[in-house]
Design a protein around this motif. Sequence first.
Motif, mmCIF file in Angstrom:
data_model
loop_
_atom_site.group_PDB
_atom_site.id
_atom_site.type_symbol
_atom_site.label_atom_id
_atom_site.label_comp_id
_atom_site.label_asym_id
_atom_site.label_seq_id
_atom_site.Cartn_x
_atom_site.Cartn_y
_atom_site.Cartn_z
ATOM 1 N N PRO A 146 18.992 -22.484 -18.114
ATOM 2 C CA PRO A 146 20.145 -22.171 -17.257
ATOM 3 C C PRO A 146 21.331 -23.091 -17.500
ATOM 4 O O PRO A 146 22.493 -22.641 -17.490
ATOM 5 C CB PRO A 146 19.581 -22.334 -15.835
ATOM 6 C CG PRO A 146 18.104 -22.168 -15.980
ATOM 7 C CD PRO A 146 17.777 -22.746 -17.316
ATOM 8 N N SER A 147 21.076 -24.389 -17.704
ATOM 9 C CA SER A 147 22.164 -25.327 -17.945
ATOM 10 C C SER A 147 22.878 -25.021 -19.258
ATOM 11 O O SER A 147 24.119 -25.062 -19.342
ATOM 12 C CB SER A 147 21.639 -26.762 -17.958
ATOM 13 O OG SER A 147 21.058 -27.092 -16.720
ATOM 14 N N ALA B 174 26.271 -24.344 -11.323
ATOM 15 C CA ALA B 174 25.037 -23.892 -11.974
ATOM 16 C C ALA B 174 24.576 -24.895 -13.031
ATOM 17 O O ALA B 174 23.372 -25.144 -13.185
ATOM 18 C CB ALA B 174 25.262 -22.515 -12.612
ATOM 19 N N LEU B 175 25.533 -25.473 -13.754
ATOM 20 C CA LEU B 175 25.193 -26.480 -14.757
ATOM 21 C C LEU B 175 24.554 -27.704 -14.098
ATOM 22 O O LEU B 175 23.519 -28.208 -14.565
ATOM 23 C CB LEU B 175 26.453 -26.887 -15.521
ATOM 24 C CG LEU B 175 26.324 -28.014 -16.557
ATOM 25 C CD1 LEU B 175 25.322 -27.639 -17.633
ATOM 26 C CD2 LEU B 175 27.688 -28.327 -17.161
ATOM 27 N N ALA B 176 25.156 -28.162 -12.999
ATOM 28 C CA ALA B 176 24.615 -29.342 -12.304
ATOM 29 C C ALA B 176 23.242 -29.057 -11.709
ATOM 30 O O ALA B 176 22.304 -29.856 -11.845
ATOM 31 C CB ALA B 176 25.592 -29.782 -11.213
ATOM 32 N N HIS C 285 9.071 -20.146 -15.810
ATOM 33 C CA HIS C 285 9.122 -18.702 -15.543
ATOM 34 C C HIS C 285 10.523 -18.248 -15.156
ATOM 35 O O HIS C 285 11.023 -17.234 -15.666
ATOM 36 C CB HIS C 285 8.131 -18.358 -14.424
ATOM 37 C CG HIS C 285 8.129 -16.909 -14.040
ATOM 38 N ND1 HIS C 285 7.597 -15.933 -14.848
ATOM 39 C CD2 HIS C 285 8.610 -16.270 -12.946
ATOM 40 C CE1 HIS C 285 7.733 -14.752 -14.261
ATOM 41 N NE2 HIS C 285 8.347 -14.931 -13.105
ATOM 42 N N TYR C 286 11.169 -18.974 -14.240
ATOM 43 C CA TYR C 286 12.457 -18.535 -13.721
ATOM 44 C C TYR C 286 13.639 -19.046 -14.543
ATOM 45 O O TYR C 286 14.748 -18.505 -14.418
ATOM 46 C CB TYR C 286 12.618 -18.992 -12.266
ATOM 47 C CG TYR C 286 11.674 -18.293 -11.319
ATOM 48 C CD1 TYR C 286 11.874 -16.957 -10.982
ATOM 49 C CD2 TYR C 286 10.588 -18.968 -10.778
ATOM 50 C CE1 TYR C 286 11.003 -16.311 -10.127
ATOM 51 C CE2 TYR C 286 9.712 -18.330 -9.912
ATOM 52 C CZ TYR C 286 9.925 -17.003 -9.581
ATOM 53 O OH TYR C 286 9.069 -16.362 -8.737
ATOM 54 N N ALA D 23 19.000 -18.080 -16.861
ATOM 55 C CA ALA D 23 19.897 -18.174 -18.013
ATOM 56 C C ALA D 23 20.441 -16.799 -18.406
ATOM 57 O O ALA D 23 21.622 -16.660 -18.740
ATOM 58 C CB ALA D 23 19.148 -18.810 -19.186
ATOM 59 N N ALA D 24 19.601 -15.790 -18.352
ATOM 60 C CA ALA D 24 20.056 -14.438 -18.685
ATOM 61 C C ALA D 24 21.111 -13.956 -17.696
ATOM 62 O O ALA D 24 22.085 -13.285 -18.080
ATOM 63 C CB ALA D 24 18.864 -13.482 -18.706
ATOM 64 N N ALA D 25 20.934 -14.298 -16.412
ATOM 65 C CA ALA D 25 21.925 -13.908 -15.412
ATOM 66 C C ALA D 25 23.265 -14.582 -15.677
ATOM 67 O O ALA D 25 24.339 -13.947 -15.584
ATOM 68 C CB ALA D 25 21.421 -14.257 -14.013
ATOM 69 N N VAL D 26 23.225 -15.856 -16.028
ATOM 70 C CA VAL D 26 24.464 -16.585 -16.318
ATOM 71 C C VAL D 26 25.138 -16.021 -17.565
ATOM 72 O O VAL D 26 26.363 -15.821 -17.610
ATOM 73 C CB VAL D 26 24.180 -18.087 -16.474
ATOM 74 C CG1 VAL D 26 25.440 -18.823 -16.936
ATOM 75 C CG2 VAL D 26 23.679 -18.678 -15.167
ATOM 76 N N LEU D 27 24.344 -15.737 -18.600
ATOM 77 C CA LEU D 27 24.917 -15.159 -19.818
ATOM 78 C C LEU D 27 25.469 -13.760 -19.555
ATOM 79 O O LEU D 27 26.423 -13.333 -20.211
ATOM 80 C CB LEU D 27 23.856 -15.117 -20.924
ATOM 81 C CG LEU D 27 23.453 -16.481 -21.496
ATOM 82 C CD1 LEU D 27 22.338 -16.319 -22.528
ATOM 83 C CD2 LEU D 27 24.647 -17.202 -22.117
#
Length: 341
Positions: free
Chosen positions: A28-29, A70-72, A93-94, A99-103
């Motif tokens: 995610p980061s 989100a990065l923090a 798992h999550y 990460a896919a949601a952010v992308l």
Amino acid sequence: MSDAGQNPPSRPDRGEPAAAAPLGALAPSLAALVALLAHRFLPDAQVLPMSWTDTLTAWAHPYPATLEAALAIGLIGAGAQLLFPSLRPAAGHYGPLAAAAVLGTCVWDLATLKLAWLPLPYFPGPDMVLAGMIDDRTILLDSTYRSLRLLLSGYSVGVAAGLTSGLLMGWFRRVRYWGMPLLKVLGPIPATAFVPLAMILFSNAFLAGTALIGLAVWFPVTMLTTSGIANVPVSYFDVARTLGGGRGYLIFRVAVPAALPSVFVGLFMGLGASFLTLIVAETLGVKSGLGWYLKWQQGYAEYDKVYAALVIMAVFFSGLMSLLFKLRDWVLGWQKGLIRW
């Protein structure tokens, strides 16, 4: 050759969370960093209308500020799973899903603001949508509350009517004989088709919306409750009668519990139908609600606020469905995890 002493074959994957991969918690980061750099350094191709965000610095706009958060949070989560090994399966798992949601928001930003593949005003970028959400936060909060009140009112009426009629039709053959033809005729008709009739019968828009939502919920709940009650194995009743159970005991302590898996399927279907009917019901003259807000902003071509309402609807409806699944898992503990959401 004997297989004794050899390792047993591995079990097939049943969807359990895999062990956290080394980069899974950092995904995610990394995605937030990529999205943040793309938003900051790529030039804008869309010509944005003037708004209150013009006075903000580049990094303080709603979308990049969300990416920074989100990065923090992603970095904190990655560090936490290193300190607490029990968090690693959840992080592994999550993490990729987050990460896919952010992308996904990054692709949205590229297709709209940065490359203008999707033109304004119909396709605003995530920064405009978040700004619209902040700008109308008071109205959106009130509309969400009004929608929740109308939805729960209609859903409660539909569930009560559906459980009652389903129980009567499932248990009493005479009631099923007369009720099933009526169910087959009225049930398949979409509840939204009764809008003109509801407007005539109810002078109050809230009552008309409640009736429409209740009708949409009534059909699947009645059908699945009837089926569940009628298909309880006869042996259950024979054992209960042997132990001295009367009619009330057979209905409420044997038939209803045995039919609960089928009843919950009807509740899920009714909840899904209530979402669609809610949006239509809020066009019957009410001056509040997410459906009303959506139609109002569409009339003014404020598509950033239209998308803001859609985002809130997605969270709102998904949250209600998740709560119903939690209730199902609590009531039907022996079937927990059989149907996942």
